[in-house]
Design a protein around this motif. Structure first.
Motif, short mmCIF file in Angstrom:
data_model
loop_
_atom_site.label_atom_id
_atom_site.label_comp_id
_atom_site.label_asym_id
_atom_site.label_seq_id
_atom_site.Cartn_x
_atom_site.Cartn_y
_atom_site.Cartn_z
N SER A 39 8.01 8.80 -18.34
CA SER A 39 8.77 7.95 -17.41
C SER A 39 8.20 8.00 -15.99
N TYR A 40 7.36 8.99 -15.69
CA TYR A 40 6.74 9.09 -14.35
C TYR A 40 5.43 8.32 -14.24
N VAL A 41 4.90 7.85 -15.34
CA VAL A 41 3.61 7.18 -15.34
C VAL A 41 3.59 5.92 -14.44
N PRO A 42 4.64 5.08 -14.45
CA PRO A 42 4.59 3.87 -13.62
C PRO A 42 4.66 4.14 -12.11
N LEU A 43 4.93 5.36 -11.71
CA LEU A 43 5.08 5.63 -10.28
C LEU A 43 3.78 5.51 -9.50
N LEU A 44 2.65 5.86 -10.09
CA LEU A 44 1.38 5.75 -9.38
C LEU A 44 1.03 4.29 -9.05
N PRO A 45 1.02 3.39 -10.05
CA PRO A 45 0.73 2.00 -9.67
C PRO A 45 1.80 1.41 -8.75
N LEU A 46 3.05 1.87 -8.89
CA LEU A 46 4.11 1.37 -8.02
C LEU A 46 3.87 1.80 -6.57
N ALA A 47 3.44 3.04 -6.37
CA ALA A 47 3.15 3.52 -5.02
C ALA A 47 1.97 2.75 -4.41
N LEU A 48 0.94 2.53 -5.21
CA LEU A 48 -0.20 1.77 -4.72
C LEU A 48 0.18 0.32 -4.43
N LEU A 49 1.07 -0.25 -5.26
CA LEU A 49 1.57 -1.60 -5.00
C LEU A 49 2.34 -1.64 -3.68
N LEU A 50 3.07 -0.59 -3.39
CA LEU A 50 3.81 -0.53 -2.12
C LEU A 50 2.86 -0.63 -0.94
N PHE A 51 1.79 0.17 -0.96
CA PHE A 51 0.87 0.18 0.18
C PHE A 51 0.10 -1.14 0.31
N THR A 52 -0.39 -1.66 -0.80
CA THR A 52 -1.11 -2.94 -0.71
C THR A 52 -0.16 -4.07 -0.35
N GLY A 53 1.06 -4.03 -0.85
CA GLY A 53 2.04 -5.05 -0.52
C GLY A 53 2.43 -5.02 0.94
N LEU A 54 2.61 -3.83 1.49
CA LEU A 54 2.92 -3.73 2.92
C LEU A 54 1.76 -4.25 3.76
N TYR A 55 0.54 -3.93 3.36
CA TYR A 55 -0.63 -4.43 4.09
C TYR A 55 -0.65 -5.96 4.07
N LEU A 56 -0.43 -6.54 2.89
CA LEU A 56 -0.44 -8.00 2.78
C LEU A 56 0.72 -8.63 3.54
N HIS A 61 1.57 -11.36 10.42
CA HIS A 61 2.14 -10.92 11.69
C HIS A 61 1.06 -10.38 12.62
N ALA A 62 0.12 -9.65 12.05
CA ALA A 62 -0.98 -9.12 12.86
C ALA A 62 -1.84 -10.26 13.41
N ALA A 63 -2.03 -11.31 12.63
CA ALA A 63 -2.80 -12.45 13.10
C ALA A 63 -2.10 -13.13 14.28
N TRP A 65 -0.02 -11.62 16.38
CA TRP A 65 -0.12 -10.72 17.51
C TRP A 65 -1.50 -10.81 18.16
N ARG A 66 -2.54 -10.89 17.33
CA ARG A 66 -3.90 -11.00 17.87
C ARG A 66 -4.09 -12.31 18.61
N SER A 67 -3.57 -13.40 18.06
CA SER A 67 -3.75 -14.70 18.73
C SER A 67 -2.99 -14.73 20.05
N ARG A 68 -1.81 -14.14 20.11
CA ARG A 68 -1.08 -14.07 21.37
C ARG A 68 -1.82 -13.23 22.39
N ARG A 69 -2.38 -12.12 21.95
CA ARG A 69 -3.10 -11.23 22.87
C ARG A 69 -4.34 -11.94 23.40
N ASP A 70 -5.05 -12.65 22.51
CA ASP A 70 -6.25 -13.36 22.94
C ASP A 70 -5.90 -14.50 23.88
N THR A 71 -4.78 -15.18 23.63
CA THR A 71 -4.34 -16.27 24.51
C THR A 71 -3.97 -15.72 25.88
N ALA A 72 -3.32 -14.57 25.92
CA ALA A 72 -2.93 -13.96 27.18
C ALA A 72 -4.15 -13.53 27.98
N ARG A 73 -5.21 -13.14 27.32
CA ARG A 73 -6.43 -12.74 28.00
C ARG A 73 -7.25 -13.93 28.48
#
Length: 75
Positions: A39-56, A61-63, A65-73
């Protein structure tokens, strides 16, 4: 492929791996003598999905923030 495309591809394959591990775990646990550690086997791919999902999730939002910063400069 750039980095974002690699992360998306890895996220897709992790989703498939997670689905397979959940199915295998379900089959293993409905057996007459279930192996509980399975029952613990699915936890590894689930944890990796969490990190890649948060990145995606943060990418658009990061784009912004970057465009606002570049516009301000003045770029």
């Amino acid at each position: 492929m750039n980095g974002n495309k690699w992360v998306r591809q890895i996220h897709r394959w992790l989703a498939i791996a997670f689905t397979v591990t959940v199915i295998v775990t379900t089959v293993a646990l409905v057996q007459e003598e279930p192996v509980v550690w399975v029952s613990y086997v699915p936890l590894l791919p689930l944890a990796l999905l969490l990190f890649t999902g948060l990145y995606l999730f943060v990418l658009p939002h990061a784009a912004k923030w970057r465009s606002r910063r570049d516009t301000a400069r003045g770029k």
